[in-house]
Write a protein that holds these residues in place. Sequence first.
Motif, PDB file in Angstrom:
ATOM      1  N   LYS A 201     -40.184 -53.542 -35.115  1.00  0.00           N
ATOM      2  CA  LYS A 201     -38.817 -54.008 -35.337  1.00  0.00           C
ATOM      3  C   LYS A 201     -38.854 -55.239 -36.230  1.00  0.00           C
ATOM      4  O   LYS A 201     -39.918 -55.669 -36.669  1.00  0.00           O
ATOM      5  CB  LYS A 201     -38.130 -54.322 -33.998  1.00  0.00           C
ATOM      6  N   PHE A 202     -37.694 -55.789 -36.486  1.00  0.00           N
ATOM      7  CA  PHE A 202     -37.562 -56.931 -37.378  1.00  0.00           C
ATOM      8  C   PHE A 202     -38.469 -58.089 -36.955  1.00  0.00           C
ATOM      9  O   PHE A 202     -38.780 -58.269 -35.779  1.00  0.00           O
ATOM     10  CB  PHE A 202     -36.105 -57.405 -37.406  1.00  0.00           C
ATOM     11  N   VAL A 203     -38.887 -58.890 -37.940  1.00  0.00           N
ATOM     12  CA  VAL A 203     -39.706 -60.082 -37.689  1.00  0.00           C
ATOM     13  C   VAL A 203     -38.865 -61.301 -38.057  1.00  0.00           C
ATOM     14  O   VAL A 203     -38.373 -61.404 -39.179  1.00  0.00           O
ATOM     15  CB  VAL A 203     -41.003 -60.060 -38.514  1.00  0.00           C
ATOM     16  N   THR A 204     -38.680 -62.220 -37.112  1.00  0.00           N
ATOM     17  CA  THR A 204     -37.781 -63.358 -37.337  1.00  0.00           C
ATOM     18  C   THR A 204     -38.479 -64.707 -37.279  1.00  0.00           C
ATOM     19  O   THR A 204     -37.869 -65.712 -37.631  1.00  0.00           O
ATOM     20  CB  THR A 204     -36.656 -63.351 -36.291  1.00  0.00           C
ATOM     21  N   ALA A 205     -39.734 -64.757 -36.821  1.00  0.00           N
ATOM     22  CA  ALA A 205     -40.416 -66.040 -36.708  1.00  0.00           C
ATOM     23  C   ALA A 205     -41.904 -65.861 -36.990  1.00  0.00           C
ATOM     24  O   ALA A 205     -42.533 -64.928 -36.479  1.00  0.00           O
ATOM     25  CB  ALA A 205     -40.223 -66.637 -35.313  1.00  0.00           C
ATOM     26  N   GLY A 220     -40.435 -61.214 -33.190  1.00  0.00           N
ATOM     27  CA  GLY A 220     -39.095 -60.833 -33.647  1.00  0.00           C
ATOM     28  C   GLY A 220     -38.381 -60.024 -32.595  1.00  0.00           C
ATOM     29  O   GLY A 220     -38.002 -60.532 -31.551  1.00  0.00           O
ATOM     30  N   GLY A 221     -38.196 -58.735 -32.859  1.00  0.00           N
ATOM     31  CA  GLY A 221     -37.493 -57.865 -31.930  1.00  0.00           C
ATOM     32  C   GLY A 221     -38.407 -57.052 -31.048  1.00  0.00           C
ATOM     33  O   GLY A 221     -37.946 -56.380 -30.130  1.00  0.00           O
ATOM     34  N   VAL A 324     -34.643 -61.472 -29.642  1.00  0.00           N
ATOM     35  CA  VAL A 324     -34.792 -61.990 -31.001  1.00  0.00           C
ATOM     36  C   VAL A 324     -35.537 -63.323 -30.894  1.00  0.00           C
ATOM     37  O   VAL A 324     -34.968 -64.312 -30.423  1.00  0.00           O
ATOM     38  CB  VAL A 324     -33.433 -62.200 -31.704  1.00  0.00           C
ATOM     39  N   ILE A 325     -36.780 -63.350 -31.296  1.00  0.00           N
ATOM     40  CA  ILE A 325     -37.537 -64.598 -31.273  1.00  0.00           C
ATOM     41  C   ILE A 325     -36.943 -65.545 -32.314  1.00  0.00           C
ATOM     42  O   ILE A 325     -36.812 -65.193 -33.477  1.00  0.00           O
ATOM     43  CB  ILE A 325     -39.029 -64.359 -31.560  1.00  0.00           C
ATOM     44  N   LEU A 340     -45.824 -72.338 -28.618  1.00  0.00           N
ATOM     45  CA  LEU A 340     -44.488 -72.446 -28.042  1.00  0.00           C
ATOM     46  C   LEU A 340     -43.564 -71.472 -28.756  1.00  0.00           C
ATOM     47  O   LEU A 340     -43.661 -71.302 -29.978  1.00  0.00           O
ATOM     48  CB  LEU A 340     -43.952 -73.868 -28.186  1.00  0.00           C
ATOM     49  N   PHE A 341     -42.645 -70.881 -28.027  1.00  0.00           N
ATOM     50  CA  PHE A 341     -41.655 -70.023 -28.682  1.00  0.00           C
ATOM     51  C   PHE A 341     -40.370 -70.003 -27.877  1.00  0.00           C
ATOM     52  O   PHE A 341     -40.354 -70.219 -26.655  1.00  0.00           O
ATOM     53  CB  PHE A 341     -42.188 -68.599 -28.903  1.00  0.00           C
ATOM     54  N   SER A 342     -39.278 -69.753 -28.593  1.00  0.00           N
ATOM     55  CA  SER A 342     -37.960 -69.601 -27.969  1.00  0.00           C
ATOM     56  C   SER A 342     -37.324 -68.325 -28.490  1.00  0.00           C
ATOM     57  O   SER A 342     -37.703 -67.807 -29.547  1.00  0.00           O
ATOM     58  CB  SER A 342     -37.057 -70.800 -28.288  1.00  0.00           C
ATOM     59  N   ALA A 343     -36.364 -67.815 -27.745  1.00  0.00           N
ATOM     60  CA  ALA A 343     -35.656 -66.597 -28.134  1.00  0.00           C
ATOM     61  C   ALA A 343     -34.157 -66.865 -28.112  1.00  0.00           C
ATOM     62  O   ALA A 343     -33.670 -67.680 -27.318  1.00  0.00           O
ATOM     63  CB  ALA A 343     -36.008 -65.440 -27.199  1.00  0.00           C
TER      64      ALA A 343
END
Length: 555
Positions: A201-205, A220-221, A324-325, A340-343
């Motif tokens: 799926k899509f990559v957002t980070a 991402g997704g 969605v990251i 570290l990560f957030s969504a």
Amino acid sequence: MPSYPYSHLFVGPTQTVVTAGPHIQVLGNSSGEIFFSTATLPEELLAAVVKSGPIRCAAVDREFEYLLTSGEDKILKVWEVDGLRLLSGRELPKKPTAVAFTADAQTILVSDKFGDVFSYPFTYAYVPTPAAKQKQGRDALASHENPSGGQLVLGHASPLNAFILTQDEKYIVTADRDEHIRVSWYPKGYNIERYCLGHLKFVTAIHIPTSDPTSLVSGGGDTVIKIWDWMTGKTKHELRIWETVEPFVAVKSLKRKRGWGDGEDGDEAQEGSRRKSRGKREKGKAKEQEKEDQEEDEAEKEGTGTPARETESTEEVKPEKVLVIRKISSLDADGGTFILFSAVGTKALFCFPFKKDVAPTDVRHFDFGRPVLDFYVVGDGSIFVSLDGEWRNPEAEAEVGSLPSPMVKILRVSSGNLSEDLESKKALVNSLNSRSLLPATPDDLKKLDLYGDLTSMPKYHSHSLPDADKPEPEGSEASAPIFPIGAPELSSSKSAPEGGRKDGVEAKAMELEADSVGVGVVRKADSEGGGDEPEAKRVKAGEGEKTEDVVMDEI
């Protein structure tokens, strides 16, 4: 009265910069005093700031001297942090998705929803007249004209969600909505070094840890975060995160009906054939808009206030949890590195140790009770987290007389866990949660569209993410993998590789590598002519043609 939450947060050595709606504020770290704010500008200048709309993209340089912002008006603004003085403003061709400075702050990079990355010089003084704009030429490789004379670095066939320069700034890594991660030369982005293929799926980070510049972390997704050797395009490790993240999803999304456009810079940007028939499309849009206006008029006469078509679609669609990251970063603590990560729309910040064979049980979280909007890692190990203090749980009853929720908190990593730091920079945190808050109306908050990615990013429309609490039995139709619309059909037929979707992706990667022979000729010519081939590539070229699979002994 409600207040603007902080959509972007940057903490420097002595000053902190926050964006709230259309406004920017600069505060002192030691005292929490508000040094500068666009909300206190003279009336004329204030009206121009408000007119620009909410700030969508922002970035600071390494020395914390300059700030980049861009709002709904697609004007790229360069500010001097000390004094918050506007140095320049230039028009962008399309709505940006990310902005960044190079290491020396002399070049500005901007990615947009049409899949292009443009570079601009720091100094900008030329303001073309309308006549000059009409005469201005168009880059043969760009998908659209650039009114500010930006230089095209590279282009994707779908909207770009994120980009990052490697630490030596010899490569630029880009990620798009069609599951692709591409490694290209910088600034000669037409030389494609490698693809990192494996996302479904899509990559957002994307993020390159300072402690290991050869690794790339992406999300991402998908229900996993991937760790790559970005030079070889091989996956070192992948970590399942959905089971940990899913309980903290606070904001659900309505599935977007297929065929409904995303507006001026939406999905139609991906289809070059549609550009050729723009005139016909505009006529069609005009007729469709006229029909919608008639439906609205009829609805108003009937007293419903909502067109019948919209009412029907709302009844059919139910909210779902979408992953969605939003952001990935790294932090050195406890003698090691943590990711570290957030969504988008989740109430927690997550972390895990950056080590070999990290497992889902190693993922830790801190629950704020409010959606996380942004976070920033400071050199001393503290993590500033921006929260949506105005968010209210639609499923819970409103609490009368409840205290206002904090907009900012500080965390630290201790013994592998995230814990709140109540002692560091207390004056700054208190100011961010009280004095520096700017009033906003409910309409102002709605315009922020803080969770729009939950609707705009997914391309699928008939399936949701798997429910961690209700696993489907193997062999059932429900347990079959759900792929996004437009994903390469690698394992959906009898002729697909026996290994399934994953092997198909790897096969596709090999196919793309084989297709890049022509690109290799360009590289050779460049190397012979200017000798500016990246050092990493020259070293790798001397190791032989065969490249063995990467074994992640240590990161």
